[in-house]
Design an enzyme around this catalytic site. Sequence first.
Site, PDB file in Angstrom:
ATOM      1  N   THR A  12     -70.941  22.720  62.374  1.00  0.00           N
ATOM      2  CA  THR A  12     -70.442  23.186  63.673  1.00  0.00           C
ATOM      3  C   THR A  12     -71.050  24.557  63.960  1.00  0.00           C
ATOM      4  O   THR A  12     -71.429  25.273  63.030  1.00  0.00           O
ATOM      5  CB  THR A  12     -68.914  23.340  63.670  1.00  0.00           C
ATOM      6  N   GLU A  58     -67.444  16.962  65.146  1.00  0.00           N
ATOM      7  CA  GLU A  58     -66.641  16.107  64.278  1.00  0.00           C
ATOM      8  C   GLU A  58     -66.480  14.697  64.828  1.00  0.00           C
ATOM      9  O   GLU A  58     -66.001  13.807  64.128  1.00  0.00           O
ATOM     10  CB  GLU A  58     -65.236  16.724  64.102  1.00  0.00           C
ATOM     11  N   LYS A  95     -51.451  33.256  76.864  1.00  0.00           N
ATOM     12  CA  LYS A  95     -50.001  33.086  76.789  1.00  0.00           C
ATOM     13  C   LYS A  95     -49.339  34.272  77.466  1.00  0.00           C
ATOM     14  O   LYS A  95     -49.283  35.360  76.924  1.00  0.00           O
ATOM     15  CB  LYS A  95     -49.563  32.951  75.326  1.00  0.00           C
ATOM     16  N   TRP A 118     -48.112  29.174  79.529  1.00  0.00           N
ATOM     17  CA  TRP A 118     -49.527  29.070  79.237  1.00  0.00           C
ATOM     18  C   TRP A 118     -50.358  29.098  80.513  1.00  0.00           C
ATOM     19  O   TRP A 118     -50.044  28.440  81.497  1.00  0.00           O
ATOM     20  CB  TRP A 118     -49.818  27.753  78.498  1.00  0.00           C
TER      21      TRP A 118
HETATM   22  P1  ADP Z   1     -68.644  24.201  68.508  1.00  0.00           P
HETATM   23  O1  ADP Z   1     -67.237  24.392  69.014  1.00  0.00           O
HETATM   24  O2  ADP Z   1     -68.800  24.566  67.086  1.00  0.00           O
HETATM   25  O3  ADP Z   1     -69.694  24.660  69.453  1.00  0.00           O
HETATM   26  P2  ADP Z   1     -68.944  21.505  69.273  1.00  0.00           P
HETATM   27  O4  ADP Z   1     -70.231  21.439  69.953  1.00  0.00           O
HETATM   28  O5  ADP Z   1     -68.551  20.445  68.363  1.00  0.00           O
HETATM   29  O6  ADP Z   1     -68.899  22.694  68.386  1.00  0.00           O
HETATM   30  O7  ADP Z   1     -67.860  21.797  70.374  1.00  0.00           O
HETATM   31  C1  ADP Z   1     -66.749  21.012  70.546  1.00  0.00           C
HETATM   32  C2  ADP Z   1     -65.824  21.656  71.525  1.00  0.00           C
HETATM   33  O8  ADP Z   1     -66.445  21.837  72.789  1.00  0.00           O
HETATM   34  C3  ADP Z   1     -64.612  20.814  71.817  1.00  0.00           C
HETATM   35  O9  ADP Z   1     -63.635  20.958  70.836  1.00  0.00           O
HETATM   36  C4  ADP Z   1     -64.184  21.352  73.171  1.00  0.00           C
HETATM   37  O10 ADP Z   1     -63.421  22.528  73.045  1.00  0.00           O
HETATM   38  C5  ADP Z   1     -65.481  21.705  73.828  1.00  0.00           C
HETATM   39  N1  ADP Z   1     -65.908  20.654  74.757  1.00  0.00           N
HETATM   40  C6  ADP Z   1     -66.739  19.649  74.530  1.00  0.00           C
HETATM   41  N2  ADP Z   1     -66.930  18.909  75.632  1.00  0.00           N
HETATM   42  C7  ADP Z   1     -66.184  19.464  76.610  1.00  0.00           C
HETATM   43  C8  ADP Z   1     -65.942  19.176  77.994  1.00  0.00           C
HETATM   44  N3  ADP Z   1     -66.520  18.166  78.615  1.00  0.00           N
HETATM   45  N4  ADP Z   1     -65.107  19.985  78.661  1.00  0.00           N
HETATM   46  C9  ADP Z   1     -64.508  21.024  78.057  1.00  0.00           C
HETATM   47  N5  ADP Z   1     -64.694  21.357  76.771  1.00  0.00           N
HETATM   48  C10 ADP Z   1     -65.522  20.590  76.050  1.00  0.00           C
END
Ligand code: ADP
Length: 537
Positions: A180, A325, A433, A438
Amino acid sequence: MMQTPLLLTQMIERAEKYFPKKEIVSRTESGIQRFTYKQWGERTRRLASALHKLGVREGDKVGTLAWNHHRHLEAYFAIPCSGAVLHTINIRLSPQHISYIINHAGDKVLLIDSDILPLIDKIKDSIQGVEAFIVMTDGEVPKTSLENVYHYEELLSEGDPSFSFRTDLDENAPAGMCYTSATTGNPKGVIYSHRGIVLHAMALGLADTTGVCEKDTALPVVPMFHVNAWGLPFASVWFGTKQVLPGPYFTPGILAKLMQDEKVTITAGVPTIWLGLLNEIEQNEYDLSSLRSILCGGSAAPRGMIKAFEERFGIPFMHAYGMTETSPLAVIAASKSYHADLPADEKLDLKAKQGILVPGLEMKIIGKDGEVAWDGKEMGELALRGPWIASEYYQDERSQDAFRDGWLYTGDVVTIDEEGYIKIVDRTKDLIKSGGEWISSVDLENALMAHEDIFEAAVVAVPHEQWQERPVACVVLKESSRGKVTKEDILDFLKPQFAKWWIPDDVLFMSEIPKTSVGKFLKRTLRDQVQDKIKQV
Ligand code: ADP
């Protein structure tokens, strides 16, 4: 039923057998190169035999530090189809994180683009477990102090074009891994099994998700070093889809021209890429009529941007959600047949949500008092499970935070409406918060980015004595609007759209929002910057 294993080997063999004439277009440092799947298959087998000669065996990790191009696609199959593990490394991470993950994964060999070689040169003393470095380039290997350095093309020229791939692997064996991008602490590794990748690719081919198929021409802008370019390279090879790989250091103009010239039908990337493309096509003329889908994920796609692509340019826009993940596709904003008659505005609202769960997965949304109601209001954390969802982090104690009772807790706070459409409200750690309630930073950001003078905007929480936290908006104005728009203009724009207590306490104008290695807003850094600014005042 028969228990035949689901392996990546079947994907490449299918491409070689049924689609030998289909094309892979690759933009490298020296220009555009073209390969048929037949040629690419032979090169991939040569690479696998070369790696075997270098001592790579079943279960060994082979790291790649590379852009999106044909050689990276060769590695995508040569490594796992011979039983080893393709470890794609995010080249935009810090040198410390890169050496951490090379060591943590235990990479035996690294495949490196020539422009990334200097970075590896610098960290060479901290990655002594690596036995060989293979440099991917059209030209000479640049000067380096590394030892055991090989030229990719020389290795291939001595390789065996009919090297046999493994058909006897366990489908649950690791095929790939990706860390990640880590906004806090060291990156966490996720292992992708053959089975998970194959089932995920099958899901990408469903008509109600991305519908990737043989008739498509796919251009993944999303890097091949991050979550397997969302699985597009795997699905494309399997289905015989023409691929256009945009290579290093592309600009919005380069992308638009590639899309036009190669008649790209489907492309994928994060919102910042599409904001850049939108800006480009607003200023210069391109024929992008071949595009049937812009797939957008990684962070929330602003409603205003979706509207511009769809209504002004007639380019269908597809919002999707996932994470490292989850391989990543988990949720996609596909509309239902009876949504066709909705007014344009409501259709757009639907498109701006992340969408419904992809077939094959299960989800639950846990709020304060158990599972939330499907009312589009109650907020809870999204948990997922399914055949392409990771079950743990690779050798990492932090696994127990996210993986509990057979579910992945995503850390994303969402609502779900009566129709099952999920909307990401925030990351658990980015929610604001205020006075026990929220506030969604994402909702405020989306509203701000719909303002015609705003290029990009992020909203973060600042500590507040009475309310615990309050929102502050950070705004980057479009160049032509700088100096002409005030804080009051922006707050007045927000006021009719939100409850009074949601309105940010302040608007800070900035020249840029700090971003992560994959182009997402880096909220942690931004929060620090905002607090420094506030202290100075
Ligand atoms: P990192 O957080 O390490 O950059 P990822 O690329 O796996 O890794 O990111 C996943 C996160 O990105 C998700 O948990 C979410 O918070 C956000 N995310 C992914 N796609 C979307 C989307 N279409 N809209 C909003 N948030 C998104």
